[in-house]
Design an enzyme around this catalytic site. Structure first.
Site, PDB file in Angstrom:
ATOM      1  N   ASP A 156       0.870  -1.103  -0.053  1.00 38.76           N
ATOM      2  CA  ASP A 156       0.187   0.035  -0.065  1.00 38.76           C
ATOM      3  C   ASP A 156       0.938   1.320  -0.080  1.00 38.76           C
ATOM      4  O   ASP A 156       2.263   1.118  -0.198  1.00 38.76           O
ATOM      5  CB  ASP A 156      -0.905   0.031   1.324  1.00 38.76           C
ATOM      6  CG  ASP A 156      -0.257   0.063   2.544  1.00 38.76           C
ATOM      7  OD1 ASP A 156       1.014   0.419   2.600  1.00 38.76           O
ATOM      8  OD2 ASP A 156      -0.963   0.241   3.616  1.00 38.76           O
ATOM      9  N   CYS A 194       3.329  -2.960   3.996  1.00 34.62           N
ATOM     10  CA  CYS A 194       2.534  -1.886   4.347  1.00 34.62           C
ATOM     11  C   CYS A 194       3.422  -1.050   5.421  1.00 34.62           C
ATOM     12  O   CYS A 194       4.369  -1.237   5.639  1.00 34.62           O
ATOM     13  CB  CYS A 194       0.925  -2.354   4.751  1.00 34.62           C
ATOM     14  SG  CYS A 194       1.071  -3.151   6.408  1.00 34.62           S
ATOM     15  N   THR A 254       3.582  -0.861   8.658  1.00 34.44           N
ATOM     16  CA  THR A 254       3.806  -1.721   9.610  1.00 34.44           C
ATOM     17  C   THR A 254       4.075  -3.080   9.342  1.00 34.44           C
ATOM     18  O   THR A 254       4.885  -3.796  10.051  1.00 34.44           O
ATOM     19  CB  THR A 254       2.875  -1.891  10.822  1.00 34.44           C
ATOM     20  OG1 THR A 254       1.916  -2.358  10.527  1.00 34.44           O
ATOM     21  CG2 THR A 254       2.718  -0.358  11.703  1.00 34.44           C
ATOM     22  N   HIS A 277      11.725 -23.401   9.691  1.00 34.32           N
ATOM     23  CA  HIS A 277      10.681 -24.107  10.637  1.00 34.32           C
ATOM     24  C   HIS A 277       9.124 -23.954   9.828  1.00 34.32           C
ATOM     25  O   HIS A 277       8.562 -24.899  10.385  1.00 34.32           O
ATOM     26  CB  HIS A 277      10.519 -23.498  11.941  1.00 34.32           C
ATOM     27  CG  HIS A 277      11.929 -23.523  12.729  1.00 34.32           C
ATOM     28  ND1 HIS A 277      11.921 -23.616  14.047  1.00 34.32           N
ATOM     29  CD2 HIS A 277      13.065 -23.966  12.219  1.00 34.32           C
ATOM     30  CE1 HIS A 277      13.232 -23.720  14.368  1.00 34.32           C
ATOM     31  NE2 HIS A 277      14.092 -23.912  13.490  1.00 34.32           N
ATOM     32  N   HIS A 309       8.658 -30.193  12.033  1.00 39.13           N
ATOM     33  CA  HIS A 309       8.108 -28.737  11.387  1.00 39.13           C
ATOM     34  C   HIS A 309       7.095 -29.157  10.231  1.00 39.13           C
ATOM     35  O   HIS A 309       6.097 -28.243  10.124  1.00 39.13           O
ATOM     36  CB  HIS A 309       9.241 -28.079  10.708  1.00 39.13           C
ATOM     37  CG  HIS A 309      10.326 -27.622  11.730  1.00 39.13           C
ATOM     38  ND1 HIS A 309      10.026 -27.128  13.002  1.00 39.13           N
ATOM     39  CD2 HIS A 309      11.621 -27.799  11.649  1.00 39.13           C
ATOM     40  CE1 HIS A 309      11.184 -26.992  13.626  1.00 39.13           C
ATOM     41  NE2 HIS A 309      12.123 -27.438  12.971  1.00 39.13           N
TER      42      HIS A 309
HETATM   43  C1  RB5 Z   1      -1.934   2.836   6.409  1.00 37.96           C
HETATM   44  O1  RB5 Z   1      -1.541   4.337   6.941  1.00 37.96           O
HETATM   45  C2  RB5 Z   1      -1.351   1.879   7.332  1.00 37.96           C
HETATM   46  O2  RB5 Z   1      -2.544   1.566   8.242  1.00 37.96           O
HETATM   47  C3  RB5 Z   1      -0.973   0.496   6.552  1.00 37.96           C
HETATM   48  O3  RB5 Z   1      -0.178   0.755   5.825  1.00 37.96           O
HETATM   49  C4  RB5 Z   1      -0.683  -0.488   7.457  1.00 37.96           C
HETATM   50  O4  RB5 Z   1       0.488  -0.131   8.347  1.00 37.96           O
HETATM   51  C5  RB5 Z   1      -1.661  -1.184   8.092  1.00 37.96           C
HETATM   52  O5  RB5 Z   1      -1.178  -2.418   9.005  1.00 37.96           O
END
Ligand code: RB5
Length: 143
Positions: free
Chosen positions: A7, A64, A66, A97, A133
């Protein structure tokens, strides 16, 4: 063939990871998003999950902000084992694993140099094949 998508939170890191894939001679399919505009990360996580499950791509890379949102979505697909990694020990262990088939990265968490090492470790480490595993992996999709 590797499927890659992000994203907007992962867009910049995706560009740099794709450059790295090119340099190491690894073929990839960029499944979007194709610009820094705000988009919905589940759409892109689904694209990568489907590309891996169809056999069109052997593994996937999802990014994304995080890495958490894409990993939650990708792991809803039986047969997808998506691992959110920010250290090389985990990237190696999840191949050995868990036979992880998708790596998730956080574009606002992990810098480009570490991301390249994580991707290399993920792509170059084989599954151990150990019976214990495999048995545990088989249990994951059981009801
Ligand atoms: C977008 O702002 C953010 O929420 C997305 O990139 C991600 O971190 C979601 O888990």
């Amino acid at each position: 063939m590797i499927a890659i998508a992000s994203d907007q939170g992962g867009y910049e890191l995706k560009q740099s990871v794709m450059e790295h894939l090119k340099e190491r001679g690894t073929e990839y399919q960029d499944l979007g998003s194709y610009g820094p505009e705000s988009v919905d990360y589940p759409i892109y996580a689904r694209k990568v999950a489907n590309a891996v499950l169809s056999g069109e791509c052997e593994k996937g890379i999802l990014i994304c902000g995080t890495g958490i949102g894409v990993s939650i979505q990708a792991n809803r697909f039986p047969g997808i084992r998506a691992a959110l990694c920010s250290d090389c020990f985990s990237a190696e262990a999840t191949r050995l694993h868990n036979d992880a088939n998708v790596i998730c990265l956080g574009g606002r968490v992990t810098g480009p140099g570490l991301a390249n090492k994580l991707v290399d470790t993920f792509l170059d480490t084989p599954f151990s094949g150990a019976e214990r595993h495999q048995r545990r992996i088989n249990m994951i999709d059981e009801k």
